[in-house]
Design an enzyme around this catalytic site. Structure first.
Site, PDB file in Angstrom:
ATOM      1  CB  SER A 164      -0.952  -0.150   1.199  1.00 17.39           C
ATOM      2  OG  SER A 164      -0.307  -0.358   2.257  1.00 17.39           O
ATOM      3  CG  ASP A 223       5.470   5.188 -12.396  1.00 17.94           C
ATOM      4  OD1 ASP A 223       5.775   4.036 -12.197  1.00 17.94           O
ATOM      5  OD2 ASP A 223       4.145   5.141 -11.870  1.00 17.94           O
ATOM      6  CE  LYS A 257      -5.102  -2.130   0.972  1.00 19.59           C
ATOM      7  NZ  LYS A 257      -5.869  -0.635   0.935  1.00 19.59           N
TER       8      LYS A 257
END
Length: 564
Positions: free
Chosen positions: A311, A322, A336
């Site tokens: 998470s 990214d 998650k």
């Protein structure tokens, strides 16, 4: 009215900060999650459609209460029915009864009310591992190695005493007094009165320099204080000359969403997108951007993750990956990608309702697949990874070719099942044996380390850690003494398995001794000396230190490799 991201919200976490957990215990991360704070749910949408169901449910409860043949606890029935109802939703929507809600909340709110001791249960006896420096127990004269025999009138020496019983007896509202019957070595039992106080919990386990330019920083949860702790840790490392960093997010099950984005902002420059959320109701849709001048926006960064990173850990790792800001090392993360809103109910219980999905800057949802109502299959997913060899062979990772995304610099990344590392490091299970598991179960290693630390404390506390590191190395004779203690506790010696685990046992014991000796000198709950020792036996950490050329190339381009 907008969501209040700073509202304290709970999350169930089980995190032992010193004992290395065995593989399948990682299923505990199922209880973790990304939490977004709110104090209300607005609107009355759908109330008419649920009215008939509510009436039917109320009628059944009344019939049971008034007419059922035996006496029943309708509160228990309600709790059970709510839990079963939520199983038809996603695996992370959950109901916490009042007791569990308080316990879960304390893990993220920066502390709890108690007496301030770390304890260990050995041979059905509660031992004080260490009192919190400056805490109520230390002030009352309780020391490492003391046995706690009773709390008020509750005995803690009965067979089968467990952690929950000790927590229940020791914790309580700050300002209240508790009488402890304590037995110190070589003395008679005495009664000590301790006034409970606020006991802080910490998010940063370690922050130290591995060499003149390389820092190591381990975050165990994204709690209320996590961002402030990270900032302080980064500042301290930079003062010591840090130029490159290993950020360890392994076995970190998550926490507050805004702590994750604030921490990402410390590493990512400009006003780049960090994460966004999207749900059925657009009131819960948000975009989070970098906005601050972070303390470590330049410099090679390696991020360690594994199957226990979930998470909020995945939000941070995903943003860094990214934007090509961090080189991700380890194993595929948990997967998650759902956001829960906790709502406190009238009786103190709590509903954690999934309201949205979160997406990394490239648009990836890292939520792994699930089927509503089949939570058992979802919980077994980590075990299935093990069976197909994913923890040991990089090619065993099965990414969905339909979930392909590109980073800022055009690297391929995948969605739909966690964060796949840029560099895979297999799990080292060579030292994991049933014999070692039994030593853990009987607390043999911790008990030996505590006794060693107490017996040699006067000498060891005078040593700088570098001297300690050279001087303290357990001999075969000392390990034999430990094995004899294990045999006395019913652990059958297995020579072959001990040989496999021997070096790890030696390292683990030394690390614990270091922790018990130096803990009071550390600030902010850090256990730097423990990790300095333990990381020498950590294959992922050791490999990561050799990969800074790749991290530099990712950050600055090929021409920058080799430059400091």
């Amino acid at each position: 009215m907008a969501l209040n991201d700073s509202t304290p919200t709970p999350e169930r976490i089980s995190n032992d900060r010193t004992i290395v957990r065995l593989p399948m215990l990682l299923g505990l991360t199922l209880a973790g999650g990304v939490l977004i704070g709110a104090s209300f749910f607005g609107g009355t949408k759908g109330l008419n459609s649920i009215g008939r169901g509510y009436t039917k449910y109320k009628e059944i409860l009344q019939l049971i209460e008034n007419n059922y043949v035996d006496s029943v606890n309708t509160d228990d029935l309600v709790d059970f029915s709510i839990t079963k109802m939520l199983e038809k939703l996603d695996p992370h929507t959950a109901y916490l009864n009042p007791t569990d809600a308080v316990a879960a909340r304390s893990q993220l709110e920066g502390g709890f009310d108690g007496i301030g001791v770390e304890f260990n249960i050995f041979a059905d006896t509660v031992y004080v591992v260490t009192p919190l420096a400056g805490g109520p127990s230390e002030t009352a004269g309780i020391r490492s190695g003391d046995k706690i025999l009773k709390v008020d009138d509750t005995s803690l020496t009965s067979k089968g005493v467990d952690n929950s019983a000790v927590y229940k007896a020791m914790r309580g509202k700050r300002g209240t007094e508790v009488r402890l019957t304590v037995l110190s070595k070589g003395q008679k039992p005495r009664v000590v009165t301790v006034t409970r106080d606020r006991i802080p919990t910490y998010a940063v386990d370690a922050a130290y320099m591995t060499d003149a330019q390389t820092g190591y920083l381990k975050v165990n949860r994204f709690s209320d204080s996590a961002y402030e702790e990270l900032r302080n840790a980064l500042a301290g490392l930079k003062q010591q000359g840090m130029k490159q960093l290993v950020l360890d997010l392994r076995n970190n099950p998550g926490g507050y969403l805004d702590r994750a984005t604030n921490m990402a902002d410390e590493f990512i420059d400009g006003n780049k997108l960090l994460v966004y959320t999207d749900g059925k109701d657009d009131r819960y849709d948000r975009k989070y951007f970098a906005k601050l001048n972070g303390q470590f926006e330049d410099g090679a960064l390696i991020v360690l993750i594994d199957e226990g990173s979930a998470s909020a850990s995945e939000i941070l790792a995903g943003a860094l990956q990214d934007h090509d800001r961090g080189y991700i090392v380890g194993r595929r993360s948990f997967g998650k990608g759902l956001v829960q809103m906790p709502v406190q109910l009238s009786d103190g219980s709590e509903l954690r309702l999934t309201i949205s999905r979160y997406y990394t800057p490239t648009g990836r949802s890292i939520q792994k697949p699930y089927v509503p109502g089949q939570e058992g299959d979802y919980e077994k997913e980590l075990e299935l990874r093990s069976k197909r060899g994913e923890y040991y062979v990089a090619d065993s990772i099965k990414n969905d070719p339909k979930n392909v995304f590109k980073t800022d610099k055009g690297r391929t990344v995948y969605g739909g099942g966690g964060i796949t590392p840029d560099y895979f490091v297999p799990r080292d299970s060579s030292w994991q044996t049933a014999y070692l598991g039994q030593l853990y179960a009987k607390n043999i290693i911790r008990e030996y380390a505590l006794s060693y630390a107490n017996d040699n404390r006067a000498r060891l506390e005078k040593m700088p850690f570098a001297e300690f590191d050279k001087a303290v190395n357990l001999t075969d004779e000392q390990l034999s003494t430990m094995n004899k203690a294990a045999t006395a506790e019913g652990v059958k010696f297995n020579a072959a398995e001990f040989a496999r685990s021997k070096n790890y046992i030696r390292t683990q014991t030394k690390a614990l001794i270091a922790r018990y000796v130096y803990q009071k000198a550390n600030k902010g709950g850090q256990n730097n000396e423990f990790y300095r020792v333990m990381n020498t036996a950590d294959n992922t950490y050791v490999k990561a230190l050799t990969l800074f050329d790749k991290a530099q190339e990712l950050e600055f381009g090929p021409k920058a490799v080799g430059k400091k």
